[in-house]
Write an enzyme that holds these catalytic residues in place. Structure first.
Site, PDB file in Angstrom:
ATOM      1  N   CYS A 285       0.825  -1.213   0.000  1.00  0.00           N
ATOM      2  CA  CYS A 285       0.000   0.000   0.000  1.00  0.00           C
ATOM      3  C   CYS A 285       0.863   1.269   0.000  1.00  0.00           C
ATOM      4  O   CYS A 285       1.418   1.633  -1.022  1.00  0.00           O
ATOM      5  CB  CYS A 285      -0.963  -0.028   1.183  1.00  0.00           C
ATOM      6  SG  CYS A 285      -2.342   1.148   1.029  1.00  0.00           S
TER       7      CYS A 285
ATOM      8  N   HIS B 257      -3.896  -5.010   0.641  1.00  0.00           N
ATOM      9  CA  HIS B 257      -3.377  -5.489   1.926  1.00  0.00           C
ATOM     10  C   HIS B 257      -3.493  -7.011   1.999  1.00  0.00           C
ATOM     11  O   HIS B 257      -4.587  -7.544   2.231  1.00  0.00           O
ATOM     12  CB  HIS B 257      -4.149  -4.855   3.088  1.00  0.00           C
ATOM     13  CG  HIS B 257      -3.830  -3.420   3.304  1.00  0.00           C
ATOM     14  ND1 HIS B 257      -2.838  -2.995   4.161  1.00  0.00           N
ATOM     15  CD2 HIS B 257      -4.358  -2.305   2.767  1.00  0.00           C
ATOM     16  CE1 HIS B 257      -2.774  -1.674   4.142  1.00  0.00           C
ATOM     17  NE2 HIS B 257      -3.681  -1.228   3.300  1.00  0.00           N
TER      18      HIS B 257
ATOM     19  N   GLU C 280      -2.431  -8.874   4.319  1.00  0.00           N
ATOM     20  CA  GLU C 280      -2.470  -9.328   5.704  1.00  0.00           C
ATOM     21  C   GLU C 280      -3.875  -9.486   6.273  1.00  0.00           C
ATOM     22  O   GLU C 280      -4.070 -10.185   7.273  1.00  0.00           O
ATOM     23  CB  GLU C 280      -1.656  -8.377   6.600  1.00  0.00           C
ATOM     24  CG  GLU C 280      -2.222  -6.976   6.765  1.00  0.00           C
ATOM     25  CD  GLU C 280      -1.766  -6.009   5.677  1.00  0.00           C
ATOM     26  OE1 GLU C 280      -1.836  -4.791   5.910  1.00  0.00           O
ATOM     27  OE2 GLU C 280      -1.355  -6.478   4.599  1.00  0.00           O
TER      28      GLU C 280
ATOM     29  N   SER D 148      -5.459 -13.392  35.954  1.00  0.00           N
ATOM     30  CA  SER D 148      -6.824 -12.964  35.670  1.00  0.00           C
ATOM     31  C   SER D 148      -7.759 -14.139  35.446  1.00  0.00           C
ATOM     32  O   SER D 148      -8.969 -13.977  35.398  1.00  0.00           O
ATOM     33  CB  SER D 148      -6.846 -12.078  34.413  1.00  0.00           C
ATOM     34  OG  SER D 148      -6.525 -12.855  33.268  1.00  0.00           O
ATOM     35  N   GLY D 149      -7.188 -15.329  35.304  1.00  0.00           N
ATOM     36  CA  GLY D 149      -7.986 -16.485  34.954  1.00  0.00           C
ATOM     37  C   GLY D 149      -8.059 -16.699  33.454  1.00  0.00           C
ATOM     38  O   GLY D 149      -8.580 -17.712  32.985  1.00  0.00           O
ATOM     39  N   GLY D 150      -7.545 -15.747  32.687  1.00  0.00           N
ATOM     40  CA  GLY D 150      -7.585 -15.836  31.239  1.00  0.00           C
ATOM     41  C   GLY D 150      -6.383 -16.548  30.658  1.00  0.00           C
ATOM     42  O   GLY D 150      -5.469 -16.976  31.370  1.00  0.00           O
ATOM     43  N   VAL D 151      -6.357 -16.622  29.343  1.00  0.00           N
ATOM     44  CA  VAL D 151      -5.317 -17.354  28.641  1.00  0.00           C
ATOM     45  C   VAL D 151      -3.950 -16.697  28.826  1.00  0.00           C
ATOM     46  O   VAL D 151      -2.957 -17.362  29.145  1.00  0.00           O
ATOM     47  CB  VAL D 151      -5.650 -17.454  27.139  1.00  0.00           C
ATOM     48  CG1 VAL D 151      -4.523 -18.143  26.378  1.00  0.00           C
ATOM     49  CG2 VAL D 151      -6.962 -18.198  26.931  1.00  0.00           C
TER      50      VAL D 151
END
Length: 510
Positions: free
Chosen positions: A79, A167, A169, A221-224
């Site tokens: 681009c 683009h 991507e 946090s308990g997240g991934v």
């Protein structure tokens, strides 16, 4: 880290997405601002130039000296990058008569061009520019066109330099990944050796060297992200890792207790801290999204400072920061990319805390984090959890925060998420949640007129959070969920479903 591909950032919000696609090919890459090209480029095997919000025709157009790269390394100019070579090297760039934005199709592809090997005519691509290349750079050959864009792609003869106005991507470019693979593997000869196992080995080794015998405190946090960061650090420093899980009062219903149970079998040293009243007090009267993030961040730091002082000789604070957090908070490496929003776990610590930061995942995208977690044997169910924002429900309650609003949203969110699980839809959705809107609407319940809250449901599919499409959930599910919410959650009489994609919208509303 191995350095295979250099990505020069000219300010595009898609720059990180280019890196994400390169990583998908098992190729490691690094991003640098266009004006901070590394002095030593000997370890790089290819260069990609990103897009940009700037126009090459503007006085403020980024104009780096690429003399030590051009002709020495293969270059893919995307681009703005493609327009850069045209404008400054013998071609011509002009304003488009109509803004070239959105889906297009490659109507012409030159035969026997390695960049488009295996790609058929009519392949869909994504355009996003208001300028267009009218004349190609010196010694260039046109290799692809669309119906509206004559010079959609070109090659400069005598060197391995390619320019494309679309683009590759973004997922809207259906063969974009093939274009990148053709350039990096077949043209530049880059080895596909970047794997989750290699990342684990390198990162654990680097953490051991960096941290030594020092102690680290980590906010779970308990997240991934935080879970994978914790296991990586545990592999590196073992008992010197102290994990703290803070209840900020903005978690999902019952999440504080369930997360603590989840970590019992992972061998981690975890302490739960209920600071919900402290966070809600800090948010009193605050409506602006950025101010809410800052208030939560400050309260988070204060809680951690209190807890860290209870552990003797702590040196580091670990965070589960990942790449999208960084790009949406600050320009990469001080580069030109625009800020979208701030994140509470990005940007450093105040002096009084006296802790260094360690962020073992800050170069990874979400799907890479999951693959790294799987490599280390983390439970599949935990790795499959939807992303949840660090500020929690505070940025899903539009306007000021009160305990009653948190209660309402927790109940709505619980019904929605549990419904996705019950209908076997949870794993088909990348992220889902409910938003409490700052408006009330007229309704009728029984024989009474009501004037109560409106909630929006949001479910998207994505791989990295940089782009996302709304999920076409079954009408029957939405109908059931709406009825359940209105019947069970006092204070809500209307449910709507968000059908916006990113871009142009974001996943969260704040």
């Amino acid at each position: 880290m191995q350095k295979n591909v250099l990505i020069l950032d000219f300010g595009s919000q898609y720059t990180q997405l280019i890196a994400r696609r390169v990583r998908e090919l098992n190729i490691y890459c690094e991003i640098y601002p266009y004006n901070k090209i590394p002095d030593d480029i000997s370890s790089f095997k290819a260069v990609i130039l990103s897009g940009s919000p700037f126009s090459v025709r503007g006085e403020d157009a980024p104009h780096p000296d690429l003399s030590k790269i051009r002709g020495k390394l293969p270059i893919l100019a995307v681009c703005y990058g493609a327009q850069y070579f045209a404008h400054f090297h013998g071609g011509k760039v002009e304003a488009s008569e109509t803004r070239e934005y959105g889906r297009a199709n490659l109507s012409v592809i030159k035969d026997a061009e390695p960049l488009f090997e295996g790609i058929m005519e009519n392949s869909q691509v994504w355009m996003s520019h208001s300028d267009t290349i009218k004349e190609l750079p010196t010694n260039s050959v046109r290799i692809a066109s669309t119906t509206d864009v004559l010079n959609a792609a070109y090659r400069i003869e005598g060197e391995q330099t390619f320019g494309i106005q679309f683009h590759p991507e973004v997922y809207h470019s259906t063969d974009g990944k093939q274009v990148l693979e053709n350039f990096l593997v077949k043209i530049a000869g880059v080895a596909q050796t970047w794997t989750p196992g290699k990342f684990v080995d390198l990162t654990v080794s680097e953490l051991k060297e960096k941290i030594g015998d020092d102690k680290v405190v980590l906010g779970l946090s308990g997240g991934v992200d935080s879970s994978v960061a914790a296991v990586l650090l545990h592999k590196a420093i073992g008992k010197n890792l102290y994990c703290i899980f803070v209840n900020n009062g903005l978690l999902r219903k019952g999440e504080f207790e369930s997360v603590l149970d989840q970590y019992k079998d992972m061998g981690l040293n975890v302490k739960g801290v209920d600071a919900s009243a402290r966070f809600l007090d800090a948010l009193t009267g605050i409506s602006d999204p950025e101010d809410k993030r800052k208030a939560i961040g400050n309260a988070f730091i204060e809680v951690f400072d209190d807890e860290a002082h209870q552990i003797t000789d702590v040196t580091y604070l670990a965070q589960g920061t990942i790449y999208p957090d960084v790009i949406e908070s600050v320009s990469v490496n001080g580069g030109p990319s625009a800020t979208i929003k701030s994140h509470h776990n990005v940007g450093g610590l105040p002096d009084f805390m006296k802790l260094k930061i360690v962020e073992p995942l800050k170069m990874l995208f979400k799907d890479e984090v999951r693959r790294v977690g799987a490599e280390m044997g983390i439970d599949k169910e935990l790795l499959g959890r939807h992303p949840f924002p660090g500020p929690g429900l505070a940025i899903r309650i539009l306007g000021d925060i009160t305990a009653e609003k948190v209660r309402i949203l927790q109940e709505v969110d619980h019904i929605f998420i549990q419904g996705l699980r019950d209908w076997m839809l949870y794993d088909k959705v990348w992220q889902a949640g409910a938003i409490l809107l700052p408006v009330s609407s007229v309704g009728v319940m029984g024989d009474e007129r009501t004037y109560e809250k409106v909630v929006a449901l949001r479910a998207v599919e994505s791989t990295d959070g940089m782009t996302a499409d709304w999920v076409n959930l079954p009408y029957e599910f939405l109908q059931k969920t709406s009825n359940t919410i209105i019947n069970r959650v006092k204070g809500v009489n209307r449910v709507v479903y968000d059908i916006s994609s990113k871009p142009p919208a974001t996943i969260e509303w704040e």
